[in-house]
Design a protein around this motif. Structure first.
Motif, PDB file in Angstrom:
ATOM      1  N   HIS A  26      -1.894 -11.608  -3.767  1.00  0.00           N
ATOM      2  CA  HIS A  26      -3.027 -11.855  -2.846  1.00  0.00           C
ATOM      3  C   HIS A  26      -4.244 -10.960  -3.334  1.00  0.00           C
ATOM      4  O   HIS A  26      -5.126 -11.438  -3.621  1.00  0.00           O
ATOM      5  N   HIS A  27      -4.131  -9.686  -3.614  1.00  0.00           N
ATOM      6  CA  HIS A  27      -5.362  -8.877  -4.101  1.00  0.00           C
ATOM      7  C   HIS A  27      -5.359  -9.335  -5.598  1.00  0.00           C
ATOM      8  O   HIS A  27      -6.735  -9.224  -5.905  1.00  0.00           O
ATOM      9  N   THR A  28      -4.633  -9.583  -6.364  1.00  0.00           N
ATOM     10  CA  THR A  28      -5.035 -10.008  -7.597  1.00  0.00           C
ATOM     11  C   THR A  28      -5.675 -11.529  -7.819  1.00  0.00           C
ATOM     12  O   THR A  28      -6.618 -11.452  -8.588  1.00  0.00           O
ATOM     13  N   ILE A  29      -5.105 -12.383  -6.947  1.00  0.00           N
ATOM     14  CA  ILE A  29      -6.097 -13.510  -6.798  1.00  0.00           C
ATOM     15  C   ILE A  29      -7.360 -13.366  -6.421  1.00  0.00           C
ATOM     16  O   ILE A  29      -8.337 -13.822  -6.839  1.00  0.00           O
ATOM     17  N   VAL A  30      -7.499 -12.561  -5.191  1.00  0.00           N
ATOM     18  CA  VAL A  30      -8.864 -12.318  -4.874  1.00  0.00           C
ATOM     19  C   VAL A  30      -9.873 -11.823  -5.864  1.00  0.00           C
ATOM     20  O   VAL A  30     -10.917 -12.297  -5.932  1.00  0.00           O
ATOM     21  N   SER A  31      -9.109 -10.704  -6.828  1.00  0.00           N
ATOM     22  CA  SER A  31     -10.080 -10.054  -7.683  1.00  0.00           C
ATOM     23  C   SER A  31     -10.334 -11.128  -8.812  1.00  0.00           C
ATOM     24  O   SER A  31     -11.703 -10.927  -9.421  1.00  0.00           O
ATOM     25  N   LEU A  32      -9.511 -11.757  -9.159  1.00  0.00           N
ATOM     26  CA  LEU A  32      -9.766 -13.032 -10.379  1.00  0.00           C
ATOM     27  C   LEU A  32     -10.660 -13.918  -9.822  1.00  0.00           C
ATOM     28  O   LEU A  32     -11.662 -14.182 -10.654  1.00  0.00           O
ATOM     29  N   GLU A  83      -7.498  -0.143  -2.394  1.00  0.00           N
ATOM     30  CA  GLU A  83      -6.643  -1.139  -1.903  1.00  0.00           C
ATOM     31  C   GLU A  83      -6.156  -1.685  -3.417  1.00  0.00           C
ATOM     32  O   GLU A  83      -4.888  -2.323  -3.240  1.00  0.00           O
ATOM     33  N   TYR A  84      -6.959  -1.807  -4.458  1.00  0.00           N
ATOM     34  CA  TYR A  84      -6.477  -2.484  -5.406  1.00  0.00           C
ATOM     35  C   TYR A  84      -7.006  -1.637  -6.684  1.00  0.00           C
ATOM     36  O   TYR A  84      -7.752  -0.994  -6.826  1.00  0.00           O
ATOM     37  N   GLY A  85      -5.732  -1.728  -7.894  1.00  0.00           N
ATOM     38  CA  GLY A  85      -5.987  -1.074  -9.073  1.00  0.00           C
ATOM     39  C   GLY A  85      -5.080   0.213  -8.984  1.00  0.00           C
ATOM     40  O   GLY A  85      -5.290   1.040  -8.284  1.00  0.00           O
ATOM     41  N   ALA A  90       0.761  -1.135  -0.010  1.00  0.00           N
ATOM     42  CA  ALA A  90       0.010  -0.014  -0.016  1.00  0.00           C
ATOM     43  C   ALA A  90       0.846   1.224  -0.011  1.00  0.00           C
ATOM     44  O   ALA A  90       0.582   2.204  -0.825  1.00  0.00           O
ATOM     45  N   TRP A  91       2.037   1.200   0.813  1.00  0.00           N
ATOM     46  CA  TRP A  91       2.710   2.495   0.847  1.00  0.00           C
ATOM     47  C   TRP A  91       3.597   2.635  -0.368  1.00  0.00           C
ATOM     48  O   TRP A  91       3.507   3.713  -0.851  1.00  0.00           O
ATOM     49  N   LYS A  92       3.972   1.622  -0.971  1.00  0.00           N
ATOM     50  CA  LYS A  92       4.978   1.533  -2.189  1.00  0.00           C
ATOM     51  C   LYS A  92       3.868   2.105  -3.483  1.00  0.00           C
ATOM     52  O   LYS A  92       4.264   2.806  -4.135  1.00  0.00           O
ATOM     53  N   ASN A  93       2.820   1.507  -3.427  1.00  0.00           N
ATOM     54  CA  ASN A  93       1.941   1.788  -4.662  1.00  0.00           C
ATOM     55  C   ASN A  93       1.687   3.398  -4.509  1.00  0.00           C
ATOM     56  O   ASN A  93       1.358   4.123  -5.363  1.00  0.00           O
TER      57      ASN A  93
END
Length: 507
Positions: free
Chosen positions: A438-444, A414-416, A109-112
């Motif tokens: 983790h967030h990519t798998i959850v969204s997929l 949180e995502y995108g 989150a901080w990096k993005n």
């Protein structure tokens, strides 16, 4: 036999010990310690664990003495102590899972957020500045992780699942379950996953659970009782016999290999349970994959540790109600729907098998090119090169081939990743390359739509195919480097991306 003779005999028979690998050159210089050497140790330490019950004169004399020393209604309290150890192992494993997941999420989150702020600046070279900063960030994190492995705890490299399985099958792996290995595994996994490498925390959670059970069993944390914090890291200044005698005073008879195997098995089940939120799955993994020695007592301890781990995880982290990987938005299928989708499921399974074969082939071919484990600088450069390659490919393909697509409102903040798109849109390749697995798998896993509603794809098919190809290459390079990290999450990632490609094609 006197008390002294019995103590000396037990010290000789006890199996927990720290094995120092012999070095070919005793006059090792500082330069050799830093840069490594081409020569590997000639002698190999190979030792088997004794899982059979010890039955000899010393053992029976000790049992008679224990019967005379029972205090609480005729019981010694050993059974209660073992139950407490099992429950504490599960609770601590759940706490470690929460800490690991929280730290990785905060790093992403901080990096993005910082990368997006750099991209929002009006400068002409904003993309290049963000790229350079991201490279420095990832290389710094992986440098910390690989330095811990190469110079402090070599047993913390990789997922650690195979080594734990070897230990449970009777092979003594030196220093595999030490406190030092536990600390290096936790910090290294946070740094590796937080840097964006194609690795996951699920495999290391198995090793972390086993290490916690072993550390508690052998009372490595006697510093909490004695107040000497340096004693946590090997208790220097004491002889080996004094260290073993101190451990035996803490947990009296919980020193046999068979008892230790049961606690480590419970730690393995707790690690899998914390990763996937499945206590029964953790017990089945320990029974079918990890252990060759199994009985009813071991199954109950594994189940108790797994339940405690999952309960702790759900209480401390409300976002992880179903383990470290959870997803929502899946609609219930009717019986006919499964039959209609069966051909697509079979096709996806066949393609996934081909991708697995390609991964194994690339991994074996790259194994010949890897540096020796004793070449410290080359091993560190290998990991830094992988991080540099991942960031470079991510930014290049995001800038050249990324598509601006309307963002799913259910994703939230949180995502995108917007990258250079307009408000309300996201760059699909930036989201795939720069976000956490983790967030990519959850969204997929949550893709889909209700019958009768129009489906709006949030990733283009070309971007998904491109990401699958390069992610598989990065997985092959990362499998074998000197850094903690597992392959459970990347494998799920590739499979979910593959299914998403077919889903986009069908719609």
């Amino acid at each position: 036999m006197g008390q002294e003779g019995e103590g000396r005999s037990l010290l000789k028979a006890v199996t927990f010990k720290t094995v120092t690998m012999p070095t070919p050159n005793s006059t090792e210089t500082l330069m050799t310690k830093v840069f490594g050497t081409k020569n590997a140790p000639n002698q190999r330490v190979s030792e088997s664990l004794d899982y059979e019950p010890v039955q000899n004169k010393i053992f029976y004399e000790r049992m008679k003495t224990a019967k005379k020393e029972r205090h609480l209604f005729g019981y010694t309290g050993h059974t209660l102590a073992k139950f407490i150890i099992t429950m504490v192992s599960g609770i601590l494993t759940g706490m470690f899972a929460v800490a690991l997941s929280t730290c990785v999420g905060d790093l992403f989150a901080w990096k993005n957020k910082f990368v997006q702020e750099l991209l929002n600046d009006p400068g002409e070279h904003r993309v290049f500045v963000a790229y350079v900063w991201h490279c420095a960030y990832s290389c710094l994190l992986v440098s910390v992780a690989v330095a811990l492995v190469q110079y402090w705890a070599p047993q913390a490299a990789g997922a650690g699942v195979t080594l734990v399985m070897a230990y449970l099958n009777g092979n003594h792996v030196p220093n595999l379950l030490r406190l030092r290995t536990l600390v290096a595994k936790l910090i290294g996994t946070i740094c590796a996953v937080g840097a964006g490498l194609p690795m996951g925390p699920e495999g290391p959670m198995v090793h972390i659970g086993a290490c916690l059970a072993s550390v508690i069993t052998y009372a490595q944390l006697t510093c909490l009782r004695t107040g000497r914090w340096l004693s946590c890291f090997g208790r220097r200044g004491k002889t080996r016999e004094a260290q073993i005698a101190e451990k035996m005073k803490v947990l009296d008879d919980i020193v046999s290999d068979s008892d230790h195997r049961e606690f480590v098995s419970a730690g393995v089940a707790a690690g899998i349970s914390a990763a996937f939120g499945a206590p029964i799955g953790g017990v089945l993994f320990a029974m079918e994959e990890a252990c060759s020695f199994w009985n009813r007592r071991t199954s109950w301890r594994c189940f108790l540790a797994a339940v405690c781990s999952t309960f702790t995880l759900t209480q401390l982290s409300r976002d992880a109600q179903h383990g470290m990987i959870s997803f929502t938005g899946v609609h219930a299928y009717e019986n006919r729907d499964w039959i209609m989708q069966l051909p697509f499921i079979l096709i996806n399974a066949g393609i996934a098998g081909l991708l697995g074969a390609a991964f194994n082939s690339m991994r074996m071919w790259l194994w010949r090119l890897r540096a020796s484990k004793t070449r410290h600088v080359l091993r560190i450069a290998e990991v830094i090169g992988l991080a540099f390659m991942v960031v470079t490919c991510g930014f290049f393909f995001t800038w050249s081939a990324g598509k601006c697509i309307p963002k799913n409102p259910e994703w939230g903040e949180e995502y995108g990743i917007r990258f250079q798109c307009e408000e309300g849109e996201h760059n699909d390749l930036a989201t795939l390359f720069l976000s956490g697995s983790h967030h990519t798998i959850v969204s997929l896993f949550s893709m889909g739509h209700n019958p009768g509603q129009a489906y709006v794809p949030h990733f283009t098919q070309g971007s998904l195919v491109l990401f699958v190809v390069f992610y598989l290459i990065f997985m092959s390079v990362g499998a074998g480097v000197a850094i903690p990290g597992g392959l459970f999450m990347p494998s799920i990632m590739v499979s979910s991306l593959l299914a998403s490609c077919s889903h986009c094609q069908n719609t």
